[in-house]
Design a protein around this motif. Structure first.
Motif, mmCIF file in Angstrom:
data_model
loop_
_atom_site.group_PDB
_atom_site.id
_atom_site.type_symbol
_atom_site.label_atom_id
_atom_site.label_comp_id
_atom_site.label_asym_id
_atom_site.label_seq_id
_atom_site.Cartn_x
_atom_site.Cartn_y
_atom_site.Cartn_z
ATOM 1 N N LYS A 138 0.838 -1.191 0.000
ATOM 2 C CA LYS A 138 0.000 0.000 0.000
ATOM 3 C C LYS A 138 0.882 1.253 0.000
ATOM 4 O O LYS A 138 0.653 2.204 -0.744
ATOM 5 C CB LYS A 138 -0.893 -0.030 1.254
ATOM 6 N N GLU A 139 1.929 1.223 0.849
ATOM 7 C CA GLU A 139 2.838 2.373 0.926
ATOM 8 C C GLU A 139 3.540 2.608 -0.413
ATOM 9 O O GLU A 139 3.692 3.748 -0.870
ATOM 10 C CB GLU A 139 3.878 2.150 2.042
ATOM 11 N N ILE A 140 3.937 1.523 -1.032
ATOM 12 C CA ILE A 140 4.641 1.645 -2.316
ATOM 13 C C ILE A 140 3.705 2.168 -3.403
ATOM 14 O O ILE A 140 4.038 3.095 -4.148
ATOM 15 C CB ILE A 140 5.255 0.288 -2.727
ATOM 16 N N TYR A 141 2.497 1.612 -3.477
ATOM 17 C CA TYR A 141 1.537 2.071 -4.486
ATOM 18 C C TYR A 141 1.266 3.564 -4.345
ATOM 19 O O TYR A 141 1.170 4.287 -5.332
ATOM 20 C CB TYR A 141 0.207 1.298 -4.366
ATOM 21 N N LEU A 142 1.134 4.011 -3.094
ATOM 22 C CA LEU A 142 0.887 5.436 -2.866
ATOM 23 C C LEU A 142 2.036 6.279 -3.411
ATOM 24 O O LEU A 142 1.821 7.297 -4.065
ATOM 25 C CB LEU A 142 0.740 5.715 -1.367
ATOM 26 N N ASP A 143 3.266 5.841 -3.137
ATOM 27 C CA ASP A 143 4.444 6.564 -3.617
ATOM 28 C C ASP A 143 4.491 6.604 -5.144
ATOM 29 O O ASP A 143 4.801 7.635 -5.743
ATOM 30 C CB ASP A 143 5.731 5.875 -3.137
ATOM 31 N N LEU A 144 4.199 5.456 -5.746
ATOM 32 C CA LEU A 144 4.291 5.369 -7.204
ATOM 33 C C LEU A 144 3.264 6.282 -7.867
ATOM 34 O O LEU A 144 3.462 6.772 -8.970
ATOM 35 C CB LEU A 144 4.057 3.925 -7.675
ATOM 36 N N ASN A 145 2.203 6.528 -7.158
ATOM 37 C CA ASN A 145 1.115 7.327 -7.706
ATOM 38 C C ASN A 145 1.346 8.831 -7.537
ATOM 39 O O ASN A 145 0.456 9.640 -7.730
ATOM 40 C CB ASN A 145 -0.201 6.894 -7.047
ATOM 41 N N LYS A 146 2.556 9.206 -7.140
ATOM 42 C CA LYS A 146 2.882 10.632 -7.037
ATOM 43 C C LYS A 146 3.758 11.020 -8.218
ATOM 44 O O LYS A 146 4.441 10.175 -8.792
ATOM 45 C CB LYS A 146 3.656 10.898 -5.745
ATOM 46 N N ASN A 147 3.755 12.315 -8.535
ATOM 47 C CA ASN A 147 4.621 12.719 -9.640
ATOM 48 C C ASN A 147 6.009 13.154 -9.162
ATOM 49 O O ASN A 147 6.751 13.815 -9.853
ATOM 50 C CB ASN A 147 3.966 13.804 -10.490
ATOM 51 N N THR A 148 6.315 12.791 -7.891
ATOM 52 C CA THR A 148 7.692 12.957 -7.418
ATOM 53 C C THR A 148 8.276 11.573 -7.169
ATOM 54 O O THR A 148 7.546 10.605 -6.966
ATOM 55 C CB THR A 148 7.737 13.768 -6.109
ATOM 56 N N GLN A 149 9.596 11.548 -7.163
ATOM 57 C CA GLN A 149 10.275 10.259 -7.149
ATOM 58 C C GLN A 149 10.139 9.522 -5.819
ATOM 59 O O GLN A 149 10.311 10.106 -4.756
ATOM 60 C CB GLN A 149 11.753 10.513 -7.424
ATOM 61 N N MET A 150 9.851 8.232 -5.896
ATOM 62 C CA MET A 150 9.863 7.401 -4.687
ATOM 63 C C MET A 150 11.306 7.041 -4.336
ATOM 64 O O MET A 150 12.106 6.703 -5.205
ATOM 65 C CB MET A 150 9.071 6.110 -4.931
ATOM 66 N N ASN A 151 11.652 7.156 -3.061
ATOM 67 C CA ASN A 151 12.934 6.653 -2.565
ATOM 68 C C ASN A 151 12.647 5.855 -1.320
ATOM 69 O O ASN A 151 12.677 6.380 -0.212
ATOM 70 C CB ASN A 151 13.870 7.807 -2.215
ATOM 71 N N ARG A 152 12.341 4.607 -1.488
ATOM 72 C CA ARG A 152 11.859 3.845 -0.354
ATOM 73 C C ARG A 152 12.771 2.661 -0.070
ATOM 74 O O ARG A 152 13.209 1.962 -0.971
ATOM 75 C CB ARG A 152 10.429 3.369 -0.616
ATOM 76 N N LEU A 153 13.071 2.500 1.212
ATOM 77 C CA LEU A 153 13.847 1.342 1.651
ATOM 78 C C LEU A 153 12.875 0.311 2.201
ATOM 79 O O LEU A 153 12.075 0.620 3.080
ATOM 80 C CB LEU A 153 14.830 1.764 2.745
#
Ligand code: ADP
Ligand code: MG
Length: 677
Positions: A267-282
């Motif tokens: 869920k956290e990853i999908y939310l990040d991917l759905n933004k127009n700024t870059q995801m940087n997730r560990l």
């Protein structure tokens, strides 16, 4: 303050060179060269009141001074303060040293009070001062600094004194914050630490002062991380909507249900991917927690939106496992999956590059070969880096240029203790898979002295006859590739002679990729019953039927390696065993490590133990190049200060960006961290 020391304080070239050895180059550095301890020369004790074991200053008249020839030559001086007598003993002294102890002369001596054989108070190698009427006792403690040979305490004190005369650093922390927390101003803190008075000591001001410096240091660190974070999060990226077409299809096909933890991080990853700024997730998750499926689903979101994605792993074995696993998972998806590793022939590479560039290749799986310059993507949108701690920061950044800022998912099975993550990984958002799939049986860990190897052989015989499979691992000796190989080959020959009925395989880093793949395939199908390996299998290998892990010379291995290796078993339905062979004598650190791995199964607890045993510097390894290490703050003891520092960093960046910048620069010489804003 950043100015060179000699611009501010006049010193000789020789002293400057010595200071450089202590990493003191600027005025700022000298302020922060705080004492390692103090000596109390502010008060004279009567010999009677000087208690055993304390370091005190006493004063008296010399009543005798003799060079004795006991076992070794020694100078013995007896001193009386009118009530009692104390003996001063010097074991190393120049012959003419005796002459300064004329009978009747008044002197002071400083040192630790001990009792000699006869129950007499004694000081070994005291510091001696001649008592002159016009010299007063100092008002503050005598600071003792760390130093190098050729640079005396006196010389350092003189330079510090000069520095303190000029001390006038503008205060960076808001007054309200200082008052609320009863912190000292920076200038006061520095002064207290260098020139601590007995009263300040009694009031514990030196502790407050040190805490103030810790806050400053953590603040600087947070400012840097915040800056990197904001920089990264400003990067425009492609907004990827999860259409659920492919992801749902995959989830429905899985023979298991995703764990709650897997669902949460997705869920956290999908939310990040759905933004127009870059995801940087560990993405952190213990070995076996099921990160691969999370990675695959994340990549599918890119495919759903018509973009490319890739996953890179630090070794070819691991990358190949991903390749096989993901091909299997996506068998009937008609997605073009591409394999890219250094071992491909030039011709194959050329073809692969073409398919990546024209967009025919949709999911690219490989090693750091993917980072190479020749690799041009058509429209890369999601990058997954597995076992990210194995890659350098620089390698991570190069993929940055490989698309319009693709979203980044970094995965790690080496959990980072919370305190470290909070300070050193502040530039990443963190998701944690904190639960293992149901039905996993805990792995039994056994420590066995190498002398009892025959019992282990017996056990292996019994287990393999029941159809179980075994890993037998040689430790990696970093200095020598050749020795590693020799070790593994010797062990292989030894086991073949002792267990002639078993089909034994050997895998090590020097084998060709195709040979490695062949051995792994045979192990996977069960044809090979016992696999001798160097730690090439440390990361990520997944053979559920293997239920026994034997580790040679486990006392030589680091905690995270041991945990990773142990995590290779315990993946199937039978109970698994990990046997740690060790050789005596064990060092203290080795004992601590083996105890920690024996007592803990949880990667996060082990990571915490590791931090206690090794300290953050060693754990962070490669990241050191990216983020400065701390000198004053200790992440274990000072954890509670980090939220404060975070808060201050945000406040400062908003209200006073110029000072924020200056502060980070002063503390960490941090120009290079301050990316263009
Ligand atoms: P790691 O996090 O160490 O990379 P893997 O992704 O290799 O772990 O997963 C380990 C094993 O667990 C694989 O065989 C995988 O298919 C299986 N697995 C993953 N998720 C689940 C789940 N929710 N339930 C049961 N098994 C799972
Ligand atoms: Mg993995």
């Amino acid at each position: 303050m950043e100015s060179k020391l000699h611009d501010t304080i006049l010193t000789s070239k020789m002293i400057l060179e010595k200071l450089n050895l202590l990493n003191i180059r600027t005025y700022w550095d000298i302020l922060l060269h705080i004492p390692i301890r103090y000596e109390d020369l502010t008060k004279v004790y009567s010999i009677n009141n000087a208690s055993i074991g304390t370091q005190v200053l006493i004063e008296g008249a010399v009543i005798s001074a003799n060079v004795l020839h006991k076992r070794t030559k020694q100078l013995q001086v007896k001193l009386s303060d009118g009530y009692s007598i104390i003996t001063l003993i010097f074991l190393h002294f120049y012959p003419n040293y005796v002459t300064q102890f004329q009978v009747g002369k008044k002197i002071r001596a400083f040192g630790e009070i001990k009792l000699d054989y006869f129950g007499q108070k004694t000081i070994f190698h005291p510091k001696i001062q001649t008592v002159k009427d016009d010299v007063l006792l100092p008002e503050s403690f005598c600071a003792i600094y760390s130093t190098v040979s050729g640079l005396s305490q006196k010389q350092i004190i003189k330079i510090v004194d000069e520095a303190l005369k000029l001390l006038n650093v503008p205060e960076i922390l808001p007054q309200t914050f200082l008052t609320q927390n009863t912190y000292l101003s920076f200038n006061d803190a520095v002064r207290v630490l260098h020139q601590l008075t007995p009263q300040q000591f009694a009031d514990k001001l030196h502790i407050k002062a040190l805490e103030r410096l810790k806050i400053d240091e953590l603040l600087a660190q947070q400012l840097i991380m915040l800056d990197i974070y904001q920089y990264k999060h400003k990067n425009k990226a492609i907004k990827l909507k999860n259409n659920h077409t492919l992801t749902h299809k995959l989830i429905e096909q899985l023979p298991f249900k995703l764990t709650t933890a897997q669902q949460k991080v997705l869920k956290e990853i999908y939310l990040d991917l759905n933004k127009n700024t870059q995801m940087n997730r560990l993405l952190q998750g213990d070995v076996g927690s099921g990160k691969t499926i999370v990675a695959t689903l994340s990549m599918l979101v890119a495919i759903e939106n018509g973009f490319q994605s890739c996953i890179v792993a630090p070794t070819e074995i691991l990358a190949e496992q991903h390749y096989n696993k993901i091909c299997e998972l996506l068998h009937d998806f008609s997605i073009n999956i591409i394999w890219l590793a250094g071992s491909l022939s030039a011709k194959e590479k050329k073809q692969v590059y073409e398919r990546i560039a024209n967009g025919d290749g949709q999911i690219i799986i490989g090693t750091h070969a993917v980072f190479q310059e020749q690799v041009k993507f058509k429209n890369l949108a999601v990058v997954v880096v597995d076992e990210q701690h194995r890659f350098g920061v620089k390698q991570r950044l190069t993929l940055q240029d490989k698309g319009v800022n693709p979203h980044h998912l970094m995965m790690s099975a080496t959990p980072i203790p919370r305190s470290l993550a909070m300070s050193y990984y502040a530039d990443l958002d963190v998701s944690v898979i904190d639960e293992l799939p149901v039905g996993r049986k805990p792995i039994k860990t056994i420590l066995i002295n190498n002398q009892r190897k025959s019992e282990v052989l017996f056990f292996v015989n019994a287990q393999t006859s029941k159809g179980r499979q075994v890993y037998w691992v040689c430790p990696l000796i970093e200095e020598s590739e050749k020795l590693n190989l020799e070790n593994a080959e010797n062990l292989f020959a030894f086991l073949q002679s002792k267990l002639p009925k078993l089909n034994i395989g050997l895998i090590h880093g020097k084998l060709k990729t195709i040979e490695k793949a062949d051995v792994m395939a045979k192990f996977k199908t069960g044809e090979i019953q016992l696999l001798v390996a160097t730690s090439v299998i440390e990361v990520g290998v997944d053979v559920p039927n293997a239920s026994i892990m034997i580790i040679e010379h486990s006392e030589r291995m680091g905690l995270s390696s041991l945990h990773q290796l142990r995590g290779r078993v315990g993946r199937g339905s039978v109970e698994s065993t990990c046997i740690l062979l060790y050789h005596n004598p064990l060092s203290d650190v080795a004992k601590k490590r083996l105890k920690a791995i024996y007592e803990n199964n949880d990667g996060f607890k082990i990571a915490h133990e590791d931090l206690l045993i090794r300290g953050p510097g060693e754990i962070l390894g490669d990241r050191q190049s990216g983020v400065p290490l701390l000198k004053f703050a200790n992440l274990e003891v000072d954890l509670h200060l980090i939220p404060q520092a975070k808060e201050l960093a945000r406040h400062l960046v908003t209200h006073n960006p110029e000072s924020a910048k200056l502060h980070a620069q002063l503390w960490f010489n941090a120009q290079e961290f301050y990316l263009k804003t």
